[in-house]
Design an enzyme around this catalytic site. Structure first.
Site, PDB file in Angstrom:
ATOM      1  CE1 TYR A 144      -3.433  -2.818   0.367  1.00  0.00           C
ATOM      2  CE2 TYR A 144      -4.751  -0.308   0.640  1.00  0.00           C
ATOM      3  CZ  TYR A 144      -4.596  -1.974   0.536  1.00  0.00           C
ATOM      4  OH  TYR A 144      -5.975  -2.998   0.367  1.00  0.00           O
ATOM      5  CE  LYS A 195       0.251 -18.518  -2.427  1.00  0.00           C
ATOM      6  NZ  LYS A 195       0.291 -19.499  -2.612  1.00  0.00           N
ATOM      7  CG  ASP A 228      -3.697 -20.313  -1.256  1.00  0.00           C
ATOM      8  OD1 ASP A 228      -2.917 -20.359   0.046  1.00  0.00           O
ATOM      9  OD2 ASP A 228      -2.816 -21.421  -2.315  1.00  0.00           O
ATOM     10  CG  ASP A 252      -8.224  -3.850   0.810  1.00  0.00           C
ATOM     11  OD1 ASP A 252      -9.341  -4.045   1.748  1.00  0.00           O
ATOM     12  OD2 ASP A 252      -8.603  -4.681  -0.236  1.00  0.00           O
ATOM     13  CG  ASP A 256     -14.804  -6.889   1.452  1.00  0.00           C
ATOM     14  OD1 ASP A 256     -14.124  -6.279   2.375  1.00  0.00           O
ATOM     15  OD2 ASP A 256     -15.004  -6.552   0.385  1.00  0.00           O
TER      16      ASP A 256
HETATM   17  C1  IPM Z   1     -10.855  -0.511   3.391  1.00  0.00           C
HETATM   18  C2  IPM Z   1     -10.682  -0.353   1.953  1.00  0.00           C
HETATM   19  C3  IPM Z   1      -9.111   0.493   1.140  1.00  0.00           C
HETATM   20  C4  IPM Z   1      -8.083  -0.415   1.430  1.00  0.00           C
HETATM   21  C5  IPM Z   1      -9.475   0.853  -0.247  1.00  0.00           C
HETATM   22  C6  IPM Z   1     -11.355   1.771  -0.268  1.00  0.00           C
HETATM   23  C7  IPM Z   1      -7.946   2.212  -0.505  1.00  0.00           C
HETATM   24  O1  IPM Z   1     -10.948  -1.368   0.857  1.00  0.00           O
HETATM   25  O2  IPM Z   1     -10.730   0.473   3.904  1.00  0.00           O
HETATM   26  O3  IPM Z   1     -11.414  -1.882   3.490  1.00  0.00           O
HETATM   27  O4  IPM Z   1      -8.414  -1.425   0.758  1.00  0.00           O
HETATM   28  O5  IPM Z   1      -7.617  -0.507   2.564  1.00  0.00           O
HETATM   29 MN    MN Z   2     -11.570  -2.636   2.075  1.00  0.00          MN
END
Ligand code: IPM
Ligand code: MN
Ligand code: NAD
Length: 358
Positions: A144, A195, A228, A252, A256
């Site tokens: 990042y 990984k 993975d 990240d 999700d």
């Molecule tokens: C998050 C988002 C951010 C990230 C993006 C918007 C840059 O996806 O906070 O999870 O990848 O950290």
């Molecule tokens: Mn995110």
């Protein structure tokens, strides 16, 4: 629990709506925060900050250095909705505001809890009701930092290099934060996700540091998973995982997935934290342009951020009340369409603030 932490009963919080559904869910979060403060006699000052695509497109600047300094100096914490707008296709304002604050304030812990509040929320066939994972995502390094570049851009010979930065200091502090959290909260296992079989340089560093730091926590089970296999296992048996520590990009993605397994993005809060210094709380979800402006965004992730903020400020009783309110709203089926309900964003908020005022 009392609300008499070392910070006392006062705090200043910056509220940043952002883009898309950000302002919609943040309006609810701010109302819930104000109601919880009133109920518990807390003296909270909430100041709204316009940091958004609108502001960027209007002023040509997303956030100034002075504003960043002021946010960190004058506020105990910030609550952010979401950033992201189709009118800013290069995401410049996301980098300046969100990533900018993470880097500038050195918010190295991205704390992302994924707890299955009610089994019916999981899309899994036979969800284990004990599923309760906390992700410790490294938040200032990895892929990042923007290190790298493009050569011969726009030609058929274009080369793009995106470097993954990993420092001993950066890895050590996030791994330590994960182990300390496990020890402090009675979580029995810390899992490193990497990984290391393909990304051998960063993998070797993470594995060495994980073993070194973990040696001081002999009562905590410790294991490592390739990312993975972890993606697979989070669907197969998410209940196995208690604390997961991982790099910026893997965290990240996996957060999700963890969010969806425990009810969806509409429910998942997160904290960007420099322990003892400053913190920015935001839902895991984004600005959801596909549903923005319709009044149907689930505000519970943002309200979950209110609970995390109150917990961070050591206002524990108020935090517990807000958490209870989230679960109650789901049980009472006062929910937005993503959870199968028919309530609007505002209706969920009004129900919660009424409950907190009772
Ligand atoms: C998050 C988002 C951010 C990230 C993006 C918007 C840059 O996806 O906070 O999870 O990848 O950290
Ligand atoms: Mn995110
Ligand atoms: P997203 O999280 O915004 O949306 C993914 C899906 O989840 C969409 O279908 C959306 O409608 C749904 N969703 C998300 N939040 C919801 C909620 N509260 N209630 C109901 N449904 C919800 O991800 P995306 O579409 O990939 O990204 C949209 C924009 O947001 C992009 O510009 C992206 O860069 C940005 N983004 C910002 C953040 C942040 O500010 N922290 C995080 C992720 C993405």
């Amino acid at each position: 629990m009392s609300d008499r932490g070392s910070r006392g009963r006062q705090a200043r919080i910056a509220v940043i709506g952002g883009d898309g559904i950000g302002p919609e869910v943040t309006a609810v979060a701010a109302d819930v925060l104000a109601a919880a403060a009133h109920r518990h006699g807390l003296d909270l000052t909430l100041d709204r900050w316009d940091l958004s695509a609108d502001r960027y497109l209007r002023d040509g600047v997303a956030i100034t250095d002075a504003e960043r300094d002021r946010l960190v100096r004058d506020y105990d914490a910030a609550l952010l909705g979401a950033l992201g707008d189709p009118r800013v296709p290069d995401h410049a304002h996301i980098r300046d505001i969100l990533l900018g604050l993470r880097f500038h304030a050195d918010l190295y812990v991205n704390f992302r809890p994924c707890k299955l509040l009610i089994p019916a929320l999981s899309p899994l066939r036979d969800p284990d009701p004990t599923t309760d994972i906390v992700f410790f995502r490294e938040n200032t390094e990895g892929l990042y930092t923007g290190l790298g570049g493009r050569f011969k851009a726009g030609t058929t010979e274009e080369v793009a290099v995106q470097e993954s930065l990993n420092t001993y200091r950066g890895v050590e502090r996030i791994v330590r934060a994960a182990f300390e959290h496990a020890a402090a909260t009675g979580r029995g296992r810390v899992t490193l996700v990497d990984k290391a079989n393909a990304l051998v340089h960063e993998g070797a560093l993470w594995r060495r540091v994980f073993a070194e730091v973990g040696a001081a926590f002999p009562d905590t089970a410790q294991d490592a998973m390739y990312v993975d296999a972890m993606a697979m296992d989070l669907v197969r048996r998410p209940q196995r995982y208690e604390v997961v520590v991982t790099s910026n990009l893997f965290g990240d993605i996996l957060s999700d997935l963890g969010a969806q397994v425990t009810g969806g993005l509409g429910l998942a809060p997160s904290g960007n934290i420099n322990p003892g210094v400053w913190a920015l709380f935001e839902p895991v979800h984004g600005s959801a342009p596909d549903i923005a402006g319709q009044g149907i965004a689930n505000p519970l992730a943002a309200v979950g951020c209110v609970a995390l903020t109150l917990g961070y400020l050591e206002m524990d009783a108020a935090a517990a009340d807000v958490e209870e309110c989230i679960v109650a709203s789901i049980r009472e089926r006062v929910s937005t369409p993503d959870l199968g309900g028919s309530a609007t964003t505002r209706e969920v908020g009004e129900w919660m603030t009424a409950r907190l005022r009772d």
